[in-house]
Design a protein around this motif. Sequence first.
Motif, short mmCIF file in Angstrom:
data_model
loop_
_atom_site.label_atom_id
_atom_site.label_comp_id
_atom_site.label_asym_id
_atom_site.label_seq_id
_atom_site.Cartn_x
_atom_site.Cartn_y
_atom_site.Cartn_z
N TYR A 1 0.84 -1.20 0.00
CA TYR A 1 0.00 0.00 0.00
C TYR A 1 0.88 1.25 0.00
O TYR A 1 2.00 1.24 0.50
N ASN A 2 0.32 2.31 -0.58
CA ASN A 2 1.02 3.59 -0.59
C ASN A 2 0.02 4.73 -0.56
O ASN A 2 -0.98 4.71 -1.29
N ALA A 3 0.27 5.72 0.29
CA ALA A 3 -0.62 6.87 0.41
C ALA A 3 -0.45 7.79 -0.79
O ALA A 3 0.57 7.77 -1.48
N PRO A 4 -1.45 8.62 -1.10
CA PRO A 4 -1.32 9.60 -2.19
C PRO A 4 -0.10 10.49 -1.96
O PRO A 4 0.23 10.83 -0.82
N VAL A 5 0.56 10.88 -3.05
CA VAL A 5 1.82 11.62 -2.91
C VAL A 5 1.77 13.03 -3.46
O VAL A 5 2.64 13.84 -3.14
N SER A 6 0.78 13.38 -4.30
CA SER A 6 0.81 14.69 -4.96
C SER A 6 -0.13 15.68 -4.27
O SER A 6 -1.26 15.35 -3.92
N VAL A 7 0.36 16.89 -4.08
CA VAL A 7 -0.41 17.92 -3.41
C VAL A 7 -1.62 18.32 -4.24
O VAL A 7 -2.68 18.64 -3.70
N GLU A 8 -1.50 18.31 -5.58
CA GLU A 8 -2.62 18.72 -6.41
C GLU A 8 -3.78 17.74 -6.33
O GLU A 8 -4.94 18.13 -6.40
#
Length: 892
Positions: free
Chosen positions: A551-558
Motif C-alpha cells: 500500500y502507498n498513500a497519495p503523494v501529490s499535493v494537487e
Amino acid sequence: MKLIPIRLFHCVLCFTLLVFFLETNALYAEGKLEVTIQIVKSNTGKPVPNAVVISKKGKTSGISNAEGITKLTFPEPGYYEIKVSTADKTESLFREVRFKGQVILVSIAESNLSGILVSGERDKTPLSRYGLVQDEIKRLPGVSGDSLKALQTVPGVVIGAPVGILPSVFTNIGTNLITGNPYSNSERGDLSLRGGGTRQNQYYFDGFPLPYPFHLGNQSSVLNNNLIKSFDVYTGAFPAKYGYATGGIIAIEGTDRVDENKTIINVNLFLSDIYNQSKVLPGLAMISSGRKNYPNLVLLQAYPQGIPEDAKYAEYHDYQWKLIWDINPDHRVTVQTFGTRDRQAYTKAQADLERGGQDPRPPTGLDRMFRTDAARYIWKGKSFRNTLSYSRTWFDEFFELRFTNPLTAENIFGLQNRTSDTITYVQNAFEWELWEEHLKFEVGVQGRFRETTLKGENISSYNRLFYNIFNDLLNSNSAFRSVIDGDRIRYREKSAYTEFQFKYGGIRLTPGARVDHYSGSNESNLAPRITAGYVFESTKTSIMAGHGIHYNAPVSVEALSKKSGNPNLFMERSEHNSLGISQDFANHWQIKIEGFHNIFQNIIVPDSYIVDPYALNNDTRIFVNETAKVLANPIKAKNLNYSNAGYGYSEGVEIFLKKTKDPREQSGLFGWISYTNSITKRINNQSRLSSEESRNRTLQNNTRTLLAQTKLGTNYLNYYDDNNLELIYNNDKEELYDLDRTHILNIVFGYKFNSEWMVGGRFRYFSGTPYTPITGATRANQAATFGLNLYFPNYSGNYNSDRFLPFHQFDLRIDRIENYSWGYINTYIEFVNFYGRRNQAGFEFDNTRNFQRNLNPSPTYDTVNSPFIISQTPNGKMAIIPLINIGMEVRF
C-alpha cells in the motif's frame, strides 16, 4: 551554423588517444615483496595480538605482535587470500599486494570476535532482488564514474521522465493556452519498476528516505560514487520492513566502516568530486564527500556548435557527511547529512540569447534541492540487535513557467511555482536470532509525517491581454486558483511490521506482514507477504516463489488539495506475484530466471466526473469577490478532479546472467546480461464522451443541480433536482502504459587484463514507448486575438497506439591504473554513445504551421541519457559522433 570538420575532429581524437595510452614506468619492485600486515578491531581500532595470519597462495605466514603487526613475504604483486585466526574464529579475506613495503590494514569486526549477531547478504531474499556491489559497478562505462546508474541495467527497471514539460498541477489549466497529448496514464518520475508508477517507489540511503536518486534528467546519482558500498533493487514482494510503495524499493548501502584513512579525487571533463574517510579517534570516524558538475562551461562554451539545439544540461552539486561512533562493541551511534541542488534553466538556445543581448531568462526553469539530516543508534547483543532511526528531509522545487506568443515569443504572462515538502521519519527495528543460523525474528514500527505546500510566486506580464486571460483562469479553474492562492496538505502514516526468516536444510521460508495507517482517509490496511524457496546444495539450484500486498498513500499535493482536489483519496494498492529459478555454475557464473504478475488497484487518476454535491462554498477569493452569492449558497457541488478509479497490471519474464570476477585473480571477465520481456497496461475507468455528447451534457447541467452521486461498479449514477437520473457509463478500455517497453536488454562487461589495464562496455536496447499519434490539425479562429494563425493538433482516438523507434546505445570505457606506495592513479577515457545513435524521446508540434506528415510534428531526441555531438563530413553532411569524456581518479 558552423560545424567543426570531421577530419579535424579525428586528428584531435587520435592525439588524445596517443596521450592517454602513453606508457609510464611501473613502480613494482623486482623480486619478493615484504609487506606489513596490521590486524585491528574495527570498532575500537585497537590492535589484535597473537593472531595467526596465513596466505596459502603466497606461501607465507606470521603471528601478530602486541601492536597487531606481522610481516609476510609475497612472490609477486597480485590478489591474495589472507586468513586471520584468533581465539574465537577464523576470518578469510582478499587483499591486493602492490609493492614492497606496503602496509595492509586488516580490520576484524567486533561481531566476529565476540559472536554478536550480524545481518548481511545471507539474510536478504534472492527473489525479485538484484544486488550489485562497489567492485562490480565502480567503473561502469558511459556514466562518468557514477556507479549508481548501474541500477538502470538490472531487470525490470524502466527509465521515466523525471522532468516534465509542466508540473502536473498545471495539466488541467485548459486547452486555450496549452495543447498536448489528450491521454496519459503515467506521471513524471525517475524509474518504473515492473510497471509500477514512477512516484510509487521508495528510495533509501542507509535506511533513510532519499527523495530522488538521480539529478535532473537522470544525468548522475545524487550520491558520491565512492560512498556507495552496494545497492539492492526490490521489484516484487519485498520484505515487510519496506513500505510506502506499490512499485518497488531501491535500498542503497553506504560505507559503514573506516578501516584506513583515504582520499579519492575524481576529475573529468564534466564534473569533479572528492571523497574522504578518516579515523578521528579510536572508535570515532568521519566520512565526507562532495561533487560539482560543469557541463555548461565545457559544452556550451568550449564547443557550442556541436551541441544539439534542444539539449538541456542541468547544473548540480551534492554533498554527504557521516560520523560513526563505536562507543563499545555493543553500541554504535551514527549522525549524517546528505543533500543536493539541481538547476536546469540553460540550453544552447539560451546561450545564443545571452550572446545576442536579449532577455536572458529561459522560457522554463527548474531549481530543486533536498537535504536530509539523520541519526541512528544501534544496540547489539549476542543474539539480538535493536536499531533506532530518525531523519528529517526538506525538499524544495522552484519551477518557472511562461506563457508566450508562439510566433513572437512575447511573454503573455509568467509565474514561478514553488513546491516545498517536509518529511519526518522515525523507525525502531528489533532483530532476534531465535535459533542460530535457522530462525530469525524481526519486528518494527515506523512513522512518516509529511507536510507539502504549493504556491505561485512572482507573477509577471508584458502583454495587454494579461489581465483578462489571468482573471479568466482564476475564475474558471480551481487548480490554477489554488496555485496562485497557495495550498497545503498534512498527513501521517503509521506502520508496524513483523517477519520470520526460517532456514533449515534446503528450505527457505519468510512469512511476514505489515499494517499501514493513513490519516488522510483514516484507513488501516493489512499487507501480508511471503517468500519461499528450496536450495539443492548438490547442484547449486534454487527455486523461489513469492506473494505480497503493498500500500502507498497519495503523494501529490494537487490530487489531495482541499481547494482543487480530493482530500478523501484512499491508499493505492498493489499485488506482487513472482516465481523464479536460480543456478550457479562454472566459475563464478549465475543465471536467474523469474516470471512475475503484478496488479495495481486504486490508482489515483484525473477524474472529470467525480463530484461532492454538498461541499462548503468556502473559497476565499470567491467569497471576497462575490460575498452575497456565497452567503446565499453556502453549499455547492464541487468537482473533486481526482479519484482512485485506475487499474493496471504488468506481467513478464526476466533473465539475469552474471559473471563475478574471482578476486584472487589479477585478470578476468566480469559483468552481467539482463533481459526483460513484459507488457504493462492501465485503464483510468473514465467515460469517453464525444465532443457533441460533452457539449450537450454541459448545456443540460447548467440548468440543474446535482443532489446525489453514487457508483455502480465503475459507472457513476447522478441524481439531479429535476428528478432525473444520469448514468455515466464507463466505456474506457485498457491501453498500454505510457512507459511500457516490450523488450529491455542490457549487456555490461568489464575485462581486466592485469593490475594496470581494464576495458569495459555497456550496450542498452529498449523498445520504444507508446504514444498517441497526431493525425491532423485544426486552425484556431480565436488566435486572431493575438494577430496570428495557430493550428492545434488532432490526435488519434486510438490512444497509445504507436511506438517510438527503439532506443539503443553502446558506451566504451578504457582504464589505466598506476599503483604507487601512497595509492593509485586511475586515468580513463569514455566514448559515450559510441556509434552516435540519436534516440527519439518524443515529438514537437509547431503551432504556427499546419500538420505535415514527417515534418510537423518533428521528432525530439534524448540528449541526456543518450548524448551526442554534431559534426560535419567532408561533403557537408551532418555527422553524429560520440561524446568523449576524459578523467582521472586519484586515491591517496
